[in-house]
Design a protein around this motif. Structure first.
Motif, mmCIF file in Angstrom:
data_model
loop_
_atom_site.group_PDB
_atom_site.id
_atom_site.type_symbol
_atom_site.label_atom_id
_atom_site.label_comp_id
_atom_site.label_asym_id
_atom_site.label_seq_id
_atom_site.Cartn_x
_atom_site.Cartn_y
_atom_site.Cartn_z
ATOM 1 N N TRP A 121 3.156 -39.725 11.878
ATOM 2 C CA TRP A 121 4.219 -40.683 12.193
ATOM 3 C C TRP A 121 4.074 -41.932 11.316
ATOM 4 O O TRP A 121 5.052 -42.430 10.752
ATOM 5 C CB TRP A 121 4.123 -41.024 13.676
ATOM 6 C CG TRP A 121 5.169 -41.944 14.234
ATOM 7 C CD1 TRP A 121 6.354 -42.324 13.660
ATOM 8 C CD2 TRP A 121 5.105 -42.614 15.495
ATOM 9 N NE1 TRP A 121 7.032 -43.178 14.501
ATOM 10 C CE2 TRP A 121 6.292 -43.376 15.633
ATOM 11 C CE3 TRP A 121 4.168 -42.631 16.526
ATOM 12 C CZ2 TRP A 121 6.560 -44.147 16.761
ATOM 13 C CZ3 TRP A 121 4.441 -43.396 17.654
ATOM 14 C CH2 TRP A 121 5.622 -44.141 17.767
ATOM 15 N N TRP A 123 2.590 -42.069 8.372
ATOM 16 C CA TRP A 123 2.929 -41.685 7.002
ATOM 17 C C TRP A 123 4.445 -41.696 6.804
ATOM 18 O O TRP A 123 4.938 -42.084 5.752
ATOM 19 C CB TRP A 123 2.374 -40.301 6.689
ATOM 20 C CG TRP A 123 0.874 -40.257 6.508
ATOM 21 C CD1 TRP A 123 0.007 -41.297 6.519
ATOM 22 C CD2 TRP A 123 0.090 -39.082 6.299
ATOM 23 N NE1 TRP A 123 -1.281 -40.848 6.335
ATOM 24 C CE2 TRP A 123 -1.259 -39.493 6.192
ATOM 25 C CE3 TRP A 123 0.388 -37.728 6.207
ATOM 26 C CZ2 TRP A 123 -2.301 -38.598 5.982
ATOM 27 C CZ3 TRP A 123 -0.651 -36.836 5.995
ATOM 28 C CH2 TRP A 123 -1.983 -37.266 5.883
ATOM 29 N N ARG A 124 5.184 -41.262 7.836
ATOM 30 C CA ARG A 124 6.645 -41.279 7.710
ATOM 31 C C ARG A 124 7.151 -42.720 7.639
ATOM 32 O O ARG A 124 8.025 -43.055 6.833
ATOM 33 C CB ARG A 124 7.299 -40.539 8.879
ATOM 34 C CG ARG A 124 8.800 -40.382 8.662
ATOM 35 C CD ARG A 124 9.475 -39.526 9.688
ATOM 36 N NE ARG A 124 10.852 -39.268 9.261
ATOM 37 C CZ ARG A 124 11.802 -38.831 10.065
ATOM 38 N NH1 ARG A 124 11.527 -38.544 11.326
ATOM 39 N NH2 ARG A 124 13.022 -38.652 9.608
ATOM 40 N N GLN A 125 6.608 -43.577 8.485
ATOM 41 C CA GLN A 125 7.002 -44.982 8.474
ATOM 42 C C GLN A 125 6.755 -45.611 7.107
ATOM 43 O O GLN A 125 7.555 -46.409 6.620
ATOM 44 C CB GLN A 125 6.206 -45.733 9.540
ATOM 45 C CG GLN A 125 6.353 -47.251 9.462
ATOM 46 C CD GLN A 125 5.331 -47.952 10.319
ATOM 47 O OE1 GLN A 125 5.489 -48.033 11.516
ATOM 48 N NE2 GLN A 125 4.271 -48.467 9.708
ATOM 49 N N HIS A 129 6.490 -39.415 3.475
ATOM 50 C CA HIS A 129 7.328 -38.235 3.666
ATOM 51 C C HIS A 129 8.523 -38.643 4.515
ATOM 52 O O HIS A 129 8.551 -39.742 5.092
ATOM 53 C CB HIS A 129 6.546 -37.096 4.359
ATOM 54 C CG HIS A 129 6.261 -37.339 5.800
ATOM 55 N ND1 HIS A 129 7.131 -36.967 6.810
ATOM 56 C CD2 HIS A 129 5.212 -37.942 6.425
ATOM 57 C CE1 HIS A 129 6.621 -37.305 7.983
ATOM 58 N NE2 HIS A 129 5.454 -37.907 7.776
ATOM 59 N N ASP A 130 9.533 -37.785 4.542
ATOM 60 C CA ASP A 130 10.701 -38.027 5.384
ATOM 61 C C ASP A 130 11.004 -36.766 6.190
ATOM 62 O O ASP A 130 12.143 -36.308 6.271
ATOM 63 C CB ASP A 130 11.904 -38.433 4.536
ATOM 64 C CG ASP A 130 13.013 -39.035 5.394
ATOM 65 O OD1 ASP A 130 12.721 -39.463 6.530
ATOM 66 O OD2 ASP A 130 14.167 -39.053 4.940
ATOM 67 N N LYS A 131 9.948 -36.202 6.769
ATOM 68 C CA LYS A 131 10.072 -34.978 7.552
ATOM 69 C C LYS A 131 10.067 -35.336 9.031
ATOM 70 O O LYS A 131 9.360 -36.255 9.444
ATOM 71 C CB LYS A 131 8.905 -34.035 7.235
ATOM 72 C CG LYS A 131 8.814 -33.641 5.760
ATOM 73 C CD LYS A 131 7.554 -32.842 5.488
ATOM 74 C CE LYS A 131 7.415 -32.513 4.018
ATOM 75 N NZ LYS A 131 6.186 -31.728 3.748
ATOM 76 N N LEU A 165 11.900 -42.647 14.520
ATOM 77 C CA LEU A 165 11.298 -41.694 13.581
ATOM 78 C C LEU A 165 10.658 -40.500 14.280
ATOM 79 O O LEU A 165 10.181 -39.579 13.619
ATOM 80 C CB LEU A 165 10.232 -42.401 12.721
ATOM 81 C CG LEU A 165 10.741 -43.524 11.816
ATOM 82 C CD1 LEU A 165 9.569 -44.179 11.082
ATOM 83 C CD2 LEU A 165 11.780 -43.007 10.828
ATOM 84 N N HIS A 186 16.836 -33.216 4.693
ATOM 85 C CA HIS A 186 15.942 -33.987 3.838
ATOM 86 C C HIS A 186 15.439 -33.116 2.682
ATOM 87 O O HIS A 186 15.226 -31.916 2.843
ATOM 88 C CB HIS A 186 14.742 -34.509 4.643
ATOM 89 C CG HIS A 186 15.148 -35.427 5.745
ATOM 90 N ND1 HIS A 186 15.602 -36.690 5.516
ATOM 91 C CD2 HIS A 186 15.201 -35.249 7.089
ATOM 92 C CE1 HIS A 186 15.908 -37.269 6.668
ATOM 93 N NE2 HIS A 186 15.678 -36.410 7.635
ATOM 94 N N ASP A 190 7.937 -34.499 -1.289
ATOM 95 C CA ASP A 190 7.419 -35.676 -0.607
ATOM 96 C C ASP A 190 6.274 -36.266 -1.411
ATOM 97 O O ASP A 190 5.933 -35.768 -2.475
ATOM 98 C CB ASP A 190 6.968 -35.344 0.812
ATOM 99 C CG ASP A 190 5.928 -34.237 0.859
ATOM 100 O OD1 ASP A 190 4.913 -34.383 0.168
ATOM 101 O OD2 ASP A 190 6.138 -33.251 1.554
#
Length: 196
Positions: A121, A123-125, A129-131, A165, A186, A190
């Motif tokens: 989570w 890492w997405r923030q 990545h945008d998974k 997210l 998406h 990444d």
């Protein structure tokens, strides 16, 4: 077989106290396997990890296990994986799991599951990545955590956009379907390799 999608599942190396936890893990594995998908997980054959892997395999899905050397004996590395990667560190394990997945979902588990969920989570923030990231709240297992996260937003330490997210759901089918629908919007590429 070339899988049509790949889901990383974080879950316990124990089964927990309630039968619905194992039932949920079986449901996730069946959902993945019946749709020609691939499970990416921690590589063990104990607890919910073993349950989700076996259900995926028996339903025709592909299973990729990634386990650090230190846990090969403790979590009983699963020899039935289509791919079993034994890596040196937990950091390598998590980075490889992240690279191999189109989406992530946390089932009930303990401190390791929590840590993996929060890291992916984060890492997405940060834009690594945008998974999509999901939480399967089986039997209200994560209700207290979700309440606390809402409290953190109210107290000003997180924003609503950060909560946006992650997706949480109580039922396997709608949660996984929504994660895969979002994953399809998406690009596959990444920057997770940068985390190494």
């Amino acid at each position: 077989m070339t899988p049509t999608f790949s889901i990383c599942v974080y879950c316990g190396s124990r089964t927990g106290e309630r039968p619905e936890f194992s039932a949920a893990a079986q449901g996730v594995g069946r959902w993945i396997g019946e749709r020609g998908g691939q499970l990416v997980y921690g590589g063990g054959r104990t607890g919910l990890m073993g349950t989700v892997a076996e259900a995926t395999r028996l339903s025709g899905g592909r299973v990729v296990g990634i386990i650090p050397k230190a846990l090969v004996d403790k979590e009983l590395a699963n020899p039935l994986c289509d791919e079993l990667h034994v890596v040196d560190t937990m950091h390598e394990r998590k980075a490889m799991m992240g690279e191999r997945a189109d989406a992530f979902v946390a089932l009930p588990g303990g401190i390791g599951t929590f840590e993996e969920l929060f890291e992916i989570w984060t890492w997405r923030q940060l834009g690594y990545h945008d998974k999509p990231v999901g939480i399967l709240d089986t039997g209200g297992y994560y209700a207290g955590l979700l309440d606390f996260l809402a409290h953190s937003v109210r107290e000003g330490f997180m924003g609503e956009w950060q909560m946006g997210l992650i997706r949480a759901g109580k039922d396997v089918e709608p949660l996984l379907a929504s994660l895969m629908e979002e994953a399809g919007r998406h690009p596959r590429g990444d920057m997770l390799a940068e985390v190494l």
